[in-house]
Design a protein around this motif. Sequence first.
Motif, PDB file in Angstrom:
ATOM      1  N   TRP A  78       3.268  -7.475  -3.733  1.00  0.00           N
ATOM      2  CA  TRP A  78       2.013  -8.135  -4.060  1.00  0.00           C
ATOM      3  C   TRP A  78       2.166  -9.105  -5.236  1.00  0.00           C
ATOM      4  CZ3 TRP A  78      -2.306  -9.180  -1.752  1.00  0.00           C
ATOM      5  CH2 TRP A  78      -3.338  -9.756  -2.508  1.00  0.00           C
TER       6      TRP A  78
ATOM      7  N   GLU B 195      -9.641  -6.978  -2.490  1.00  0.00           N
ATOM      8  CA  GLU B 195     -10.298  -7.575  -3.656  1.00  0.00           C
ATOM      9  C   GLU B 195     -10.002  -9.065  -3.765  1.00  0.00           C
ATOM     10  OE1 GLU B 195      -9.812  -5.452  -7.279  1.00  0.00           O
ATOM     11  OE2 GLU B 195     -10.821  -3.669  -6.505  1.00  0.00           O
ATOM     12  N   TRP B 196      -8.773  -9.448  -3.422  1.00  0.00           N
ATOM     13  CA  TRP B 196      -8.375 -10.859  -3.490  1.00  0.00           C
ATOM     14  C   TRP B 196      -9.169 -11.685  -2.478  1.00  0.00           C
ATOM     15  CZ3 TRP B 196      -5.482 -13.767   0.238  1.00  0.00           C
ATOM     16  CH2 TRP B 196      -5.021 -15.013  -0.225  1.00  0.00           C
TER      17      TRP B 196
ATOM     18  N   ASP C 264      -0.521 -12.269  -7.058  1.00  0.00           N
ATOM     19  CA  ASP C 264      -1.741 -13.061  -6.953  1.00  0.00           C
ATOM     20  C   ASP C 264      -1.792 -14.188  -7.989  1.00  0.00           C
ATOM     21  OD1 ASP C 264      -2.302 -11.730  -9.335  1.00  0.00           O
ATOM     22  OD2 ASP C 264      -3.621 -10.259  -8.371  1.00  0.00           O
TER      23      ASP C 264
ATOM     24  N   LEU D 290      -5.652  -4.274  -3.112  1.00  0.00           N
ATOM     25  CA  LEU D 290      -5.523  -5.535  -3.844  1.00  0.00           C
ATOM     26  C   LEU D 290      -5.841  -6.721  -2.933  1.00  0.00           C
ATOM     27  CD1 LEU D 290      -2.253  -4.588  -5.736  1.00  0.00           C
ATOM     28  CD2 LEU D 290      -4.438  -5.140  -6.838  1.00  0.00           C
TER      29      LEU D 290
END
Length: 235
Positions: free
Chosen positions: A104, A127-128, A106, A124
Amino acid sequence: SFSLQAMASLFNFARDARTFRPKKYPARLQNHSELKQRIDVTLGNGDTYEAILRPEGVEMNEWMAINATEFYNSTMLLYSTLVEFCTPDTCPVMSAGPKYEYRWADGVKFKKPTEVSAPAYTALLMEWIEALLDDERVFPVSAGVPFPQDFQAIISKIFRRLFRVYAHIYHSHFNQVCDLLGEEAHLNTLFKHFMYFCHYYKLIAPQEIAPMQELVDKMLQQFKERDQAMAMPGK
């Protein structure tokens, strides 16, 4: 830590699929609900090919935005049914078989690709994507406000990462999907629709599909046959 918070939020949302609130794409178009209904009806009739075709008069970015929202909803609803089987203990790495591992990043909280468990990766990712969907600079709400110049790249990244959730489910949880949940037909239908859409609009690079190559090839063979039939004179 942030990742533990993200995991906790996923488990809270996924413990009962009924608690998941699908995102609603703000209707810039008055006929947005009709477009969604059109997708649902064509899928209900078993016509996956027809469901991916952009309706006349609908701008491409608008069609991408609507479908990104719908695919996000359906993918996360599916994953929510597997939360008791997909844990940091059973799936300590986000993978698709022994050869493919996904890390991961971001660019904000995880600046470098970081190894996380499958449920952490999915939390994750959730949420992204939600942050993008809620950002009016990326997904404009008001009619007449243009989409950003890099919108197509953002859409491709969303679909590329959603593909990894499907790849993980097929490689790590297919037996549970079939034997314990009885969702094999549902999974295959969702993934077929997803891959038809990605293939038709060229959203995922061929090398990304490698972990699911055999199944995708079979699905796309059906797509190509339908595509050729549609291109025949008189169709």
